[in-house]
Design an enzyme around this catalytic site. Structure first.
Site, PDB file in Angstrom:
ATOM      1  N   ILE A 167       0.420  -0.871  -0.004  1.00 56.45           N
ATOM      2  CA  ILE A 167       0.266   0.005   0.097  1.00 56.45           C
ATOM      3  C   ILE A 167       0.745   1.631   0.092  1.00 56.45           C
ATOM      4  O   ILE A 167       0.736   2.140  -0.464  1.00 56.45           O
ATOM      5  CB  ILE A 167      -1.285  -0.025   1.146  1.00 56.45           C
ATOM      6  CG1 ILE A 167      -2.107   0.847   1.364  1.00 56.45           C
ATOM      7  CG2 ILE A 167      -0.106   0.264   2.327  1.00 56.45           C
ATOM      8  CD1 ILE A 167      -3.144   0.125   1.695  1.00 56.45           C
ATOM      9  N   TYR A 176      -3.570  -8.936  17.900  1.00 54.35           N
ATOM     10  CA  TYR A 176      -2.013  -9.713  16.828  1.00 54.35           C
ATOM     11  C   TYR A 176      -2.858 -11.323  17.552  1.00 54.35           C
ATOM     12  O   TYR A 176      -2.393 -11.636  15.879  1.00 54.35           O
ATOM     13  CB  TYR A 176      -1.328  -8.490  17.352  1.00 54.35           C
ATOM     14  CG  TYR A 176      -0.069  -9.800  16.073  1.00 54.35           C
ATOM     15  CD1 TYR A 176       0.076  -9.106  15.409  1.00 54.35           C
ATOM     16  CD2 TYR A 176       0.921 -10.459  16.829  1.00 54.35           C
ATOM     17  CE1 TYR A 176       1.286  -9.727  14.124  1.00 54.35           C
ATOM     18  CE2 TYR A 176       2.574 -10.564  16.146  1.00 54.35           C
ATOM     19  CZ  TYR A 176       2.668 -10.441  15.439  1.00 54.35           C
ATOM     20  OH  TYR A 176       3.122  -9.917  13.964  1.00 54.35           O
TER      21      TYR A 176
HETATM   22  P1  NAD Z   1       5.660  -4.216   8.130  1.00 59.95           P
HETATM   23  O1  NAD Z   1       4.989  -3.935   9.536  1.00 59.95           O
HETATM   24  O2  NAD Z   1       7.450  -4.168   8.398  1.00 59.95           O
HETATM   25  O3  NAD Z   1       5.258  -4.768   6.820  1.00 59.95           O
HETATM   26  C1  NAD Z   1       3.876  -4.808   7.193  1.00 59.95           C
HETATM   27  C2  NAD Z   1       3.780  -4.361   5.449  1.00 59.95           C
HETATM   28  O4  NAD Z   1       2.582  -4.307   4.607  1.00 59.95           O
HETATM   29  C3  NAD Z   1       3.982  -2.777   5.123  1.00 59.95           C
HETATM   30  O5  NAD Z   1       4.915  -2.390   4.260  1.00 59.95           O
HETATM   31  C4  NAD Z   1       2.564  -1.703   4.888  1.00 59.95           C
HETATM   32  O6  NAD Z   1       2.837  -1.033   4.241  1.00 59.95           O
HETATM   33  C5  NAD Z   1       1.971  -3.147   4.354  1.00 59.95           C
HETATM   34  N1  NAD Z   1       1.125  -3.139   4.333  1.00 59.95           N
HETATM   35  C6  NAD Z   1      -0.129  -2.493   5.628  1.00 59.95           C
HETATM   36  N2  NAD Z   1      -1.640  -2.650   5.220  1.00 59.95           N
HETATM   37  C7  NAD Z   1      -1.308  -2.329   3.457  1.00 59.95           C
HETATM   38  C8  NAD Z   1      -2.490  -3.390   2.922  1.00 59.95           C
HETATM   39  N3  NAD Z   1      -3.731  -3.043   3.267  1.00 59.95           N
HETATM   40  N4  NAD Z   1      -2.229  -4.376   1.814  1.00 59.95           N
HETATM   41  C9  NAD Z   1      -1.043  -3.788   1.380  1.00 59.95           C
HETATM   42  N5  NAD Z   1      -0.225  -3.479   2.331  1.00 59.95           N
HETATM   43  C10 NAD Z   1       0.131  -3.352   3.246  1.00 59.95           C
HETATM   44  O7  NAD Z   1       5.871  -6.386   8.835  1.00 59.95           O
HETATM   45  P2  NAD Z   1       6.947  -6.968   9.243  1.00 59.95           P
HETATM   46  O8  NAD Z   1       8.185  -7.313  10.314  1.00 59.95           O
HETATM   47  O9  NAD Z   1       7.324  -7.108   7.050  1.00 59.95           O
HETATM   48  O10 NAD Z   1       6.021  -8.084   8.858  1.00 59.95           O
HETATM   49  C11 NAD Z   1       5.413  -9.391   8.036  1.00 59.95           C
HETATM   50  C12 NAD Z   1       4.597 -10.073   8.330  1.00 59.95           C
HETATM   51  O11 NAD Z   1       4.839 -11.223   9.476  1.00 59.95           O
HETATM   52  C13 NAD Z   1       3.253 -10.215   9.595  1.00 59.95           C
HETATM   53  O12 NAD Z   1       2.196 -11.053   9.373  1.00 59.95           O
HETATM   54  C14 NAD Z   1       3.748 -10.147  10.823  1.00 59.95           C
HETATM   55  O13 NAD Z   1       3.041 -10.500  11.176  1.00 59.95           O
HETATM   56  C15 NAD Z   1       4.641 -11.517  10.454  1.00 59.95           C
HETATM   57  N6  NAD Z   1       5.736 -11.310  11.470  1.00 59.95           N
HETATM   58  C16 NAD Z   1       7.004 -10.123  11.676  1.00 59.95           C
HETATM   59  C17 NAD Z   1       7.153 -10.347  12.689  1.00 59.95           C
HETATM   60  C18 NAD Z   1       9.150  -9.615  12.727  1.00 59.95           C
HETATM   61  O14 NAD Z   1       9.757 -10.123  14.284  1.00 59.95           O
HETATM   62  N7  NAD Z   1       9.378  -8.974  11.913  1.00 59.95           N
HETATM   63  C19 NAD Z   1       7.455 -11.938  13.554  1.00 59.95           C
HETATM   64  C20 NAD Z   1       6.103 -12.664  13.707  1.00 59.95           C
HETATM   65  C21 NAD Z   1       5.601 -12.333  12.274  1.00 59.95           C
HETATM   66  N1  SER Z   2       7.868  -9.011  16.048  1.00 58.07           N
HETATM   67  C1  SER Z   2       6.529  -9.253  16.194  1.00 58.07           C
HETATM   68  C2  SER Z   2       5.989  -8.275  17.472  1.00 58.07           C
HETATM   69  O1  SER Z   2       6.879  -8.329  18.278  1.00 58.07           O
HETATM   70  C3  SER Z   2       6.303 -10.693  16.637  1.00 58.07           C
HETATM   71  O2  SER Z   2       5.004 -11.314  15.760  1.00 58.07           O
HETATM   72  O3  SER Z   2       4.807  -7.884  17.182  1.00 58.07           O
END
Ligand code: NAD
Ligand code: SER
Length: 318
Positions: free
Chosen positions: A36, A141
């Protein structure tokens, strides 16, 4: 490969690195980035601006690029989601349905969707948390991730949808910034250590959490997606384990490289979230089914982070 792969949420912490790695393997034109928000590196080649909640837009992008695999990364993370629970629920659930339904209708063949350690809650055994155990998440979450896991398994069982998932721990990398999670301190600490030599941590010093260095997480994702379907025995989400440490322990490791570094502690609302999560994870099913093994420990991750983050921060300053 005559089809392409779509990464939704590609401008985020994981998406930035996943797109880079997938493009090394499959070529730039075969990996369509979408978000987005535009990517911060303003690389708009093979990028589509897409709101994942807009089904029609999603279908158009999928058809335009002959997409057969989707990595769905768009979500609100734990800390941001607590500030806007209703919207977090809408985004985290409806994005998943929009993608799973494309697979149910045989428009795409394969889905990756990440779950999280947040599926566990205060009543879960905290040490070496097993794959199957009590799960009573207390954050919106975590609830969305737990329910998402159930739907993934349901779509696999009922509609034969090839969906694969990992319960990522907190992820740490130098190429992109985290987007509103409770584990973000473990990235922020490096930025502050290098830029200012000091960090005020929003978690208490003895809060142990499961974490993982980004190269391991990206490798795990691609390895799982390349595992033959019959070997993927878990269709909810696999436990995945990397490193477990406390803020005090990572600070000590950073001090070995930046001796003047100092840390102080000022816990905020994220402490309660962290306290509800496991301290370490048992991922023996991932090892059994697709030979998963993490490579980085606290020492090697810290050394690699600082070595690579110093030039990145220098470049950003100029
Ligand atoms: P992030 O917040 O860095 O990135 C998410 C991206 O999604 C952002 O760039 C945002 O602009 C985009 N987004 C938001 N709404 C949107 C929409 N309506 N349409 C299209 N794009 C949209 O998150 P991340 O850390 O990269 O995490 C990615 C996935 O991995 C998530 O599902 C998160 O729950 C999961 N996760 C992440 C971690 C972590 O430590 N980073 C740990 C566990 C799980
Ligand atoms: N790194 C993530 C958070 O802190 C775990 O899913 O939300």
């Amino acid at each position: 490969m005559n089809h392409s792969i779509l990464v939704v949420g590609s401008s985020g912490q994981i998406g930035t690195e996943l797109v880079e790695e997938l493009r090394k393997i499959y070529g730039n034109s075969k990996v369509i980035a979408s978000d987005i928000s535009k990517p911060s590196n303003s690389n708009l080649e093979f990028f589509e601006e897409l709101d994942i909640l807009n089904k029609e837009q999603l279908l158009n992008v999928v058809k335009k690029h002959n997409v057969k695999e989707v990595y769905l990364l768009a979500a609100l993370l734990s800390a941001t989601a607590e500030k806007n629970p209703k919207f977090a629920w809408e985004l985290n659930m409806n994005s998943l349905f929009n993608v799973l339904d494309l697979a149910k209708d045989k428009i795409i063949n394969k889905v990756f969707w990440p779950s999280s350690i947040a599926v566990f809650g205060p009543t879960t055994p905290k040490i070496e948390t097993p794959q199957l155990t009590i799960m009573e998440p207390s954050t919106v979450y975590g609830i969305s991730k737990q329910v998402g896991e159930r739907w993934c398994e349901y779509y696999f069982n009922k509609y034969n949808v090839d969906v694969r998932s990992l319960r990522y721990p907190g992820l740490i990398g130098y190429k992109s910034s985290p987007g509103g999670g409770t584990t973000d301190y473990a990235v922020d600490i490096f930025h502050h250590a290098i830029k200012r030599g000091a960090y005020e941590c929003f978690l208490q010093k003895n809060t142990a959490l499961p974490m993982m260095y980004m190269p391991d997480a990206i490798r795990a994702t691609i390895e799982l997606m390349n595992t033959p379907s019959e070997n993927v025995k878990i269709r909810s989400s696999y436990n995945l384990s990397g490193i477990s440490f406390t803020p005090e322990e990572i600070a000590e490791e950073i001090k070995k490289i930046i001796p003047s570094f100092s840390i102080s502690y000022k816990p905020d609302f994220r402490q309660q979230i962290a306290d509800s999560w496991p301290q370490s994870i048992n991922d023996s099913e991932a090892n059994r089914d697709w030979n998963w093994q993490a490579k980085y420990n606290l020492k090697t991750m810290t050394e690699d982070m600082i070595k690579n983050l110093v030039p990145v921060l220098k470049q950003n300053k100029n």
